[in-house]
Design a protein around this motif. Structure first.
Motif, PDB file in Angstrom:
ATOM      1  N   PRO A  98      -0.790   1.223  -5.620  1.00 39.63           N
ATOM      2  CA  PRO A  98      -1.387   2.498  -5.044  1.00 39.63           C
ATOM      3  C   PRO A  98      -0.660   3.750  -5.945  1.00 39.63           C
ATOM      4  O   PRO A  98       0.404   3.523  -6.214  1.00 39.63           O
ATOM      5  N   LEU A  99      -1.530   4.660  -6.303  1.00 41.26           N
ATOM      6  CA  LEU A  99      -1.203   5.622  -7.188  1.00 41.26           C
ATOM      7  C   LEU A  99      -0.455   5.287  -8.658  1.00 41.26           C
ATOM      8  O   LEU A  99       0.688   5.850  -9.191  1.00 41.26           O
ATOM      9  N   ASP A 100      -1.168   4.340  -9.225  1.00 37.12           N
ATOM     10  CA  ASP A 100      -0.287   3.701 -10.192  1.00 37.12           C
ATOM     11  C   ASP A 100       0.938   3.192 -10.374  1.00 37.12           C
ATOM     12  O   ASP A 100       1.641   3.111 -11.380  1.00 37.12           O
TER      13      ASP A 100
ATOM     14  N   THR B 189       0.861  -1.243   0.048  1.00 36.95           N
ATOM     15  CA  THR B 189       0.146   0.154  -0.182  1.00 36.95           C
ATOM     16  C   THR B 189       0.765   1.177  -0.162  1.00 36.95           C
ATOM     17  O   THR B 189       0.054   2.364  -0.004  1.00 36.95           O
TER      18      THR B 189
END
Lengths: 413, 294
Positions: free
Chosen positions: B240-242, B151
């Motif tokens: 997360p966030l690409d 994450t």
């Protein structure tokens, strides 16, 4: 002679390959021609089979149920559209409707629905009917619905001075803060990072329309931005977890109550009962806390439609008609906890007496589906990306929403 | 000199299948990449329009695609050497041992390769779980952590690389083992008489003679990492966030989630070209080396 041999060879090879391919493609054509095929989305058909068997008894129409897990349903539907060979009756998630109607995958059943006593739109909740009508035509019949409520731990809320569930945003924030103060790795409320409808739901509670009359997005207006600020603040001051904790519901909601309040649909009732028996009687469901304007929730669920390639429209409609009857929707609820869309079903005893279910019944009166646009899936994915950047890496909220608005305008063009 | 037809007969089925399931689809994909095909176009071909190079122009301006390219490059640059070094080292070590225990170890290292990726990913997700995962639990004994493996954007790529490397080692180790066992014993005996120690034998005999299998493993591993898909698809969905989005996953999401088949096809053509270029470069290096030796 030689060339003849060559031809033979080529022919045999091609023939063999074609035969191979034909064997691979699951032909709906070969299945008994008088059987109706019904694609049912869900894990296993235990919930629906008894009702459909009853239908077969009454009408003599044989039905083949294929249950398709939600996770793969989209791929299955795409394949059906591409091969122009779909089922006769198909269960469509309400969020899938607009793109598949746009693609011409579903039959226009406007006239049939008007004529039928059990399928006509007056029988159903407006929010559900809205997901079946596109530019004045009807393409499906509402089947079951869901809306979101607030799940909360009664015992833990009492310990911070709340005898009832929070009724407003302010109370929600206050209770969450007090609950988070219980110690390290304890939170008050779950702000969903991976739920595409979450931010939009709060924006509506703050009076955002999401789109104006001309389908122009309003994501960067103050209504939505302030609503997201409220959520972001909950995360930043530790009232809500910043990342996915990777906990099952039994661990996060049960036991010590790592996350003692969260928002979800009626399907969670059984999950909690099964995986957190330790907190029986210590938890409840309440209508959503009211925002500055309202406490609008999100309507989801599924409809029943006839696939455009179906050759058995009349029989398909008979099945849909049968499943739409209030008593059958109630039966389906009893086996799967899916809320009926038929208003009459809600007169059944279970919906009045069950303290958890009746809450969702009340919430349905203040509940709207997500905007019915074929690009909605992508818009909400873009929203989640922006939202993640705001929460995790502290991106400026206004900038993020400006970008989202821009992306959406290009998408809808 | 009568040429026989029978070879054609034997390769015909393979050629036919290759045509139908590989070569023709590639041409179809290239064609689609110049159109605006979407779900509507899939249902009704008359709604497909040619848009020329639009998809390609848009995809090169797409920040997310840029991120996916960067991630894929990262996977390749870190992943490929790790897989090759680890599997070669393991093969050499296992080769030293002659008893039952070592054959058993061979099985242990090979088993991840034949296990279903989805099942493996689910188990690893439990290991990586930030709150109740085994890894963070072990780290807590040495007062490190908790690490947000999947994450946190700064560790997510590495977390996936660890799994993929662990999975890829087995098969490549077997390939190296087979090659090592094909090296004649006389070379080592001769070297020993000349006073070479084990380490020198590995460096001067084993590795040079494994050149071809190292090349083969490099090519297959490279292509595998270029098409890295399963782990991010199952475990992170690109987040997360690409940060874990690979080009293959980007193509899948654009095609099968957003129904932008034309756009996705353009992405897959770009990936296809990239793989061909990199493999071509390797082939060149290989032939150069052969010439130098010859």
């Amino acid at each position: 002679m030689k060339s003849w041999k060559k031809l033979c060879l080529l022919g045999t090879t091609l023939f063999a390959t074609v035969g191979l391919m034909a064997a691979c493609s699951s032909g709906n054509k070969e299945s008994a021609s008088d059987e109706l095929t019904f694609w049912y989305m869900g894990d296993g058909d235990q919930g629906i089979k008894p009702i459909v068997d009853e239908f077969t008894k009454e009408s003599g129409i044989k039905v083949k149920i294929q249950s398709i897990p939600w996770a793969t349903s989209r791929d299955k539907l795409l394949t059906a559209v591409a091969s122009k060979e779909g089922p006769d009756v198909v269960q469509m998630g309400t969020t899938y409707m607009s793109e598949f109607v746009d693609a011409g995958a579903l039959m226009d059943i406007t006239e049939d629905v008007k004529k039928s006593d059990s399928m006509k739109s007056d029988n159903f909740f407006d929010g559900s009917v809205a997901t079946t009508e596109f530019s004045g035509q009807t393409y499906a019949v509402p089947w079951y619905t869901e809306t979101r409520g607030l799940y909360y731990r009664k015992d833990l809320l009492e310990s911070v001075g709340y005898q009832e569930a929070p009724k407003t945003w302010d109370e929600l924030a206050d209770a969450a803060k007090k609950l988070a103060a219980r110690g390290d790795n304890k939170y008050g409320f779950g702000v969903e990072l991976k739920e595409p409808t979450f931010g939009f739901m709060f924006a509506r509670q703050n009076g955002s329309e999401l789109f104006d009359k001309n389908d122009k997005p309003l994501f960067n207006e103050s209504e939505m931005v302030d609503a997201l600020k409220f959520l972001d603040k909950l995360v930043q001051d530790g009232s809500a977890p910043k990342t996915d904790l990777g906990l099952e519901i039994g661990q996060s909601f049960g036991g010590e109550g790592v996350v003692p309040m969260f928002i979800s649909g009626p399907w969670m009732i059984n999950s909690i009962k099964d995986s957190a028996p330790d907190i029986d009687g210590k938890w409840g469901v309440a209508e959503l806390p009211k925002g500055p304007v309202n406490n609008m929730s999100v309507t989801g669920g599924a409809n029943l439609a006839v696939f455009n390639s179906s050759k058995k429209k009349a029989d398909a409609l008979k099945l849909i008609e049968y499943l739409s009857k209030p008593e059958n929707q109630t039966k389906f609820f009893e086996s799967t906890n899916s809320l009926p869309t038929n208003k009459k079903s809600w007169e059944a005893e279970v919906f009045k007496s069950d303290p958890l279910i009746s809450v969702f019944g009340k919430q349905l009166n203040d509940s709207q589906p997500m905007p019915l646009l074929k690009q909605w899936d992508e818009i909400s994915q873009n929203f989640m990306k922006q939202w993640e950047q705001v929460v995790v890496s502290g991106k400026n909220l206004q900038d993020a929403m400006d970008e989202l608005n821009e992306q959406t305008e290009t998408l809808i063009k | 000199m009568k040429k026989s037809k029978s070879p054609y007969f034997f390769i015909a089925p393979a050629i036919a299948l290759l045509l139908i399931f590989s070569i023709i689809p590639i041409f179809i994909a290239v064609t689609i990449s110049f159109t605006d095909m979407s779900l509507a176009g899939l249902a009704d071909f008359s709604r497909i329009n040619f848009v020329g190079l639009d998809n390609y122009l848009n995809i090169f301006n797409d920040k997310v695609f840029g991120q996916a390219m960067f991630n894929t490059a990262y996977y390749v640059i870190i992943g490929v050497p790790l897989v090759i070094i680890a599997s070669l080292a393991l093969a050499i070590m296992i080769n030293f041992g002659e008893n039952k225990f070592f054959s058993f170890m061979r099985l242990v290292f090979y088993s991840p390769s034949i296990t279903n990726t989805v099942a493996v990913s689910v188990v690893w997700m439990y290991l990586y779980n930030p709150t109740i995962g085994l890894l963070n639990h072990l780290l807590s004994y040495v007062n490190v952590g908790p690490i947000m493996w999947l994450t946190d954007p700064s560790t997510s790529k590495l977390s996936l690389i660890i799994i993929a490397v662990w999975k890829a080692i087995g098969l490549n180790m077997l390939i190296f083992l087979a090659a090592i066992q094909g090296i004649p014993k006389e070379y080592y005996e001769a070297a020993e008489i000349d006073g070479a120690n084990k380490w020198q034998q590995i460096l001067k005999i084993t590795i040079p003679l494994l050149k071809f299998s190292i090349f083969f493993v490099t090519v297959t591993t490279l292509i595998g990492w270029f098409q890295f898909f399963d782990e991010p698809f199952v475990m992170t969905k690109g987040g997360p966030l690409d940060s874990t989005l690979s080009v293959a996953l980007f193509i899948y999401q654009r095609g099968f989630q957003y129904n932008k088949f034309g756009y996705a096809a353009a992405g897959s053509v770009i990936l296809f070209i990239a793989i061909i270029i990199v493999t071509g470069i390797q082939m060149k290096i290989q032939t150069k080396q052969k010439e130098n030796e010859g």
